[in-house]
Design an enzyme around this catalytic site. Structure first.
Site, mmCIF file in Angstrom:
data_model
loop_
_atom_site.group_PDB
_atom_site.id
_atom_site.type_symbol
_atom_site.label_atom_id
_atom_site.label_comp_id
_atom_site.label_asym_id
_atom_site.label_seq_id
_atom_site.Cartn_x
_atom_site.Cartn_y
_atom_site.Cartn_z
ATOM 1 N N TYR A 156 42.234 30.521 41.604
ATOM 2 C CA TYR A 156 43.347 30.362 42.682
ATOM 3 C C TYR A 156 42.650 30.114 44.010
ATOM 4 O O TYR A 156 43.564 30.045 45.020
ATOM 5 C CB TYR A 156 44.402 31.004 42.549
ATOM 6 C CG TYR A 156 44.484 32.440 42.642
ATOM 7 C CD1 TYR A 156 43.642 33.337 43.288
ATOM 8 C CD2 TYR A 156 45.197 33.332 41.682
ATOM 9 C CE1 TYR A 156 43.961 34.599 43.352
ATOM 10 C CE2 TYR A 156 45.276 34.546 41.624
ATOM 11 C CZ TYR A 156 44.506 35.319 42.502
ATOM 12 O OH TYR A 156 44.627 36.862 42.592
ATOM 13 N N LYS A 171 40.100 35.475 48.076
ATOM 14 C CA LYS A 171 38.906 35.124 47.001
ATOM 15 C C LYS A 171 38.445 33.675 47.459
ATOM 16 O O LYS A 171 37.310 33.307 47.253
ATOM 17 C CB LYS A 171 39.770 34.730 45.598
ATOM 18 C CG LYS A 171 40.236 35.848 45.155
ATOM 19 C CD LYS A 171 39.199 36.889 44.463
ATOM 20 C CE LYS A 171 39.868 38.121 43.703
ATOM 21 N NZ LYS A 171 38.941 39.100 43.184
HETATM 22 C C1 HXC Z 1 55.083 44.165 48.256
HETATM 23 C C2 HXC Z 1 53.254 45.797 48.543
HETATM 24 C C3 HXC Z 1 53.153 46.161 47.149
HETATM 25 C C4 HXC Z 1 54.156 45.080 46.108
HETATM 26 C C5 HXC Z 1 52.026 47.372 47.920
HETATM 27 N N1 HXC Z 1 52.475 46.699 49.038
HETATM 28 N N2 HXC Z 1 52.383 46.912 46.826
HETATM 29 N N3 HXC Z 1 54.267 44.947 48.973
HETATM 30 N N4 HXC Z 1 55.018 44.273 47.026
HETATM 31 N N5 HXC Z 1 54.150 45.416 45.048
HETATM 32 C C6 HXC Z 1 52.232 46.728 50.605
HETATM 33 C C7 HXC Z 1 52.729 48.087 50.815
HETATM 34 O O1 HXC Z 1 54.230 48.306 51.142
HETATM 35 C C8 HXC Z 1 52.108 48.336 52.271
HETATM 36 O O2 HXC Z 1 52.496 47.572 52.931
HETATM 37 C C9 HXC Z 1 50.682 47.636 51.892
HETATM 38 O O3 HXC Z 1 50.752 46.753 50.708
HETATM 39 C C10 HXC Z 1 49.457 48.363 51.581
HETATM 40 O O4 HXC Z 1 49.838 49.456 50.638
HETATM 41 P P1 HXC Z 1 49.172 50.684 50.192
HETATM 42 O O5 HXC Z 1 49.769 51.261 48.900
HETATM 43 O O6 HXC Z 1 49.353 51.644 51.360
HETATM 44 O O7 HXC Z 1 47.735 50.442 50.085
HETATM 45 P P2 HXC Z 1 46.436 50.802 49.399
HETATM 46 O O8 HXC Z 1 46.848 52.324 48.964
HETATM 47 O O9 HXC Z 1 45.503 50.644 50.044
HETATM 48 O O10 HXC Z 1 46.599 49.808 48.096
HETATM 49 C C11 HXC Z 1 45.853 48.769 48.069
HETATM 50 C C12 HXC Z 1 46.980 47.771 47.136
HETATM 51 C C13 HXC Z 1 46.763 48.490 45.792
HETATM 52 C C14 HXC Z 1 46.215 46.516 46.795
HETATM 53 C C15 HXC Z 1 48.344 47.602 47.440
HETATM 54 O O11 HXC Z 1 47.714 47.748 44.806
HETATM 55 C C16 HXC Z 1 45.518 48.689 45.025
HETATM 56 O O12 HXC Z 1 44.602 49.550 45.869
HETATM 57 N N6 HXC Z 1 45.150 47.868 44.054
HETATM 58 C C17 HXC Z 1 43.924 48.286 43.413
HETATM 59 C C18 HXC Z 1 43.725 47.770 41.963
HETATM 60 C C19 HXC Z 1 44.338 46.607 41.696
HETATM 61 O O13 HXC Z 1 45.457 45.976 42.311
HETATM 62 N N7 HXC Z 1 43.567 45.814 40.781
HETATM 63 C C20 HXC Z 1 44.394 44.499 40.419
HETATM 64 C C21 HXC Z 1 43.381 43.472 40.745
HETATM 65 S S1 HXC Z 1 43.446 42.252 39.612
HETATM 66 P P3 HXC Z 1 53.631 48.355 54.518
HETATM 67 O O14 HXC Z 1 53.977 47.096 55.235
HETATM 68 O O15 HXC Z 1 54.703 49.044 53.576
HETATM 69 O O16 HXC Z 1 52.739 49.567 54.983
HETATM 70 C C22 HXC Z 1 43.132 40.603 40.512
HETATM 71 C C23 HXC Z 1 43.005 39.798 39.523
HETATM 72 C C24 HXC Z 1 42.948 38.533 40.151
HETATM 73 O O17 HXC Z 1 42.805 40.738 41.726
HETATM 74 C C25 HXC Z 1 42.904 37.113 39.172
HETATM 75 C C26 HXC Z 1 43.742 36.949 38.309
HETATM 76 C C27 HXC Z 1 43.613 35.663 37.374
#
Ligand code: HXC
Length: 269
Positions: A156, A171
Site C-alpha cells: 500500500y 511506507k
Molecule cells: C484511533 C488511535 C488508535 C486507534 C492509537 N490512536 N490507536 N486512534 N484508533 N486504534 C491514537 C491515540 O489516540 C493517540 O492520539 C495517538 O494515536 C498515539 O497513541 P499512543 O498510544 O499514545 O502512542 P504510542 O504509545 O506511541 O503507540 C503507537 C501506536 C501503537 C502506533 C499507536 O499502536 C504501537 O506502538 N504499535 C506498535 C506495534 C504495531 O502497531 N505493530 C503493527 C505493525 S503491522 P491522541 O490524539 O488520542 O493523543 C504493520 C503491517 C503493515 O505495520 C502491512 C500490512 C499488510
C-alpha cells in the site's frame, strides 16, 4: 564488495562475522529476520521498545549459537538511535547492515484520525527508518566498508489503503527514501532495498489490522495464494536482499504477498 564464488557459498550469501541491527527485533518479522541472520552466522543487535521481548530474541539467538545484543530503543528519538549504533559498534566492533522493521499501525478512517495518531505512526515508520538509516550509513562511511540496509514496507506504499492513511503515507516515504539514498550512497558501497510482505502471521499486525475472525477472513480473501505469509518466508527473502548474492541490487522493492497486489488489479478487490 566481496563476492563469494558458488563453491564457497553454495548459492547462499555468507553472513559470518557480519553485524546487523534489526529494529522491532523483539517480535514478528523482526524477530524472524534476526533469527535467520543469526542462523546464517551473523551477530545481531535487536532494538525495540520492550526490553523483555528483545531479551527473548537474544536468548533464541543464543540457542542457535549466535551472538545477540538487546538494545532498548525508541526509533523516534535521534539520540537513542545514535546510541544504538554506538553501543552495537562498541559491543561487536563494527556494523554491516540494518533492517528497518519497527512499525506502528492501527485502523482508523483518515478523516477521524487525530493529529497525534498521524504523528505517532509517521514518527515510528518514516522518521524512525530515516534516523536509523542515517546513523548506520554514517557509521558505514566512517568504517569505509559498505553495507546493506533493508526496510520493511507494504504494497500500500504505492496503492494506498483505506483505514491506514498514516501507515501507507509513511511506507511510501520509506520507499522514496530508499530509492533516493540508494543513489546517493551507492558510491560508498551501501545498498538500500525494501521488502513488501503481504499479510503475515504476526501478533502485532494481527492485533492492529485483523483483530477479529471476520476482518481476518476479509483480508485472507484478497490473497490468491489463500494463506498468510509465515514470518520465516519473509526472513528468507530478506536475507537474499541483505547479502552479497544481491551485491548489484539497490533501490529496489521485492513484493512477497502471495499474489495479493496483482490479484487486486485483476479482481478489483
Ligand atoms: C484511533 C488511535 C488508535 C486507534 C492509537 N490512536 N490507536 N486512534 N484508533 N486504534 C491514537 C491515540 O489516540 C493517540 O492520539 C495517538 O494515536 C498515539 O497513541 P499512543 O498510544 O499514545 O502512542 P504510542 O504509545 O506511541 O503507540 C503507537 C501506536 C501503537 C502506533 C499507536 O499502536 C504501537 O506502538 N504499535 C506498535 C506495534 C504495531 O502497531 N505493530 C503493527 C505493525 S503491522 P491522541 O490524539 O488520542 O493523543 C504493520 C503491517 C503493515 O505495520 C502491512 C500490512 C499488510
Amino acid at each position: 564488495m566481496p563476492f563469494l564464488p558458488p563453491e564457497t557459498s553454495r548459492g547462499l550469501s555468507v553472513f559470518t562475522d557480519r553485524t546487523f541491527i534489526v529494529t522491532g527485533g523483539g517480535s514478528g518479522i523482526g524477530r524472524a529476520v534476526a533469527l535467520a541472520l543469526g542462523e546464517a552466522g551473523a551477530r545481531v543487535a535487536v532494538a525495540g521498545r520492550t526490553p523483555e521481548r528483545l531479551e527473548e530474541t537474544v536468548a533464541l539467538l543464543a540457542k542457535q549459537g549466535a551472538e545477540g545484543l538487546a538494545v532498548p530503543t525508541d526509533v523516534r528519538d535521534p539520540a537513542a538511535v545514535d546510541a544504538l549504533v554506538d553501543l552495537t559498534v562498541r559491543h561487536f566492533g563494527s556494523v554491516d547492515g540494518l533492517v528497518n522493521n519497527a512499525a506502528g499501525n492501527f485502523v482508523a478512517p483518515g478523516i477521524d484520525l487525530s493529529p497525534n495518531g498521524w504523528k505517532a505512526v509517521i514518527d515510528i515508520v518514516l522518521n524512525g527508518s530515516f534516523l536509523c538509516t542515517r546513523a548506520v550509513a554514517r557509521q558505514l562511511r566512517a568504517q569505509g566498508t559498505g553495507g546493506s540496509i533493508l526496510s520493511v514496507i507494504a504494497t500500500y506504499a504505492w496503492h494506498g489503503h483505506p483505514g491506514t492513511v498514516h501507515s501507507a503515507a509513511a511506507k511510501a516515504g520509506v520507499l522514496a527514501m530508499t530509492r533516493t539514498l540508494a543513489v546517493e550512497l551507492a558510491p560508498l558501497g551501501i545498498r538500500l532495498n525494501c521488502i513488501a510482505p503481504g499479510p503475515t502471521e504476526t501478533e502485532g499486525a494481527g492485533a492492529a489490522l485483523w483483530a477479529d475472525d471476520n476482518a481476518r477472513a476479509q483480508v485472507l480473501a484478497t490473497v490468491p495464494a489463500g494463506r498468510f505469509a509465515d514470518p520465516a518466508e519473509v526472513a528468507d527473502a530478506s536475507l537474499f536482499l541483505l547479502g552479497d548474492r544481491a551485491s548489484y541490487l539497490t533501490g529496489e522493492c521485492l513484493t512477497l504477498d502471495g499474489g495479493q497486489w496483482l490479484g487486486k488489479q485483476i479482481y478489483g478487490r
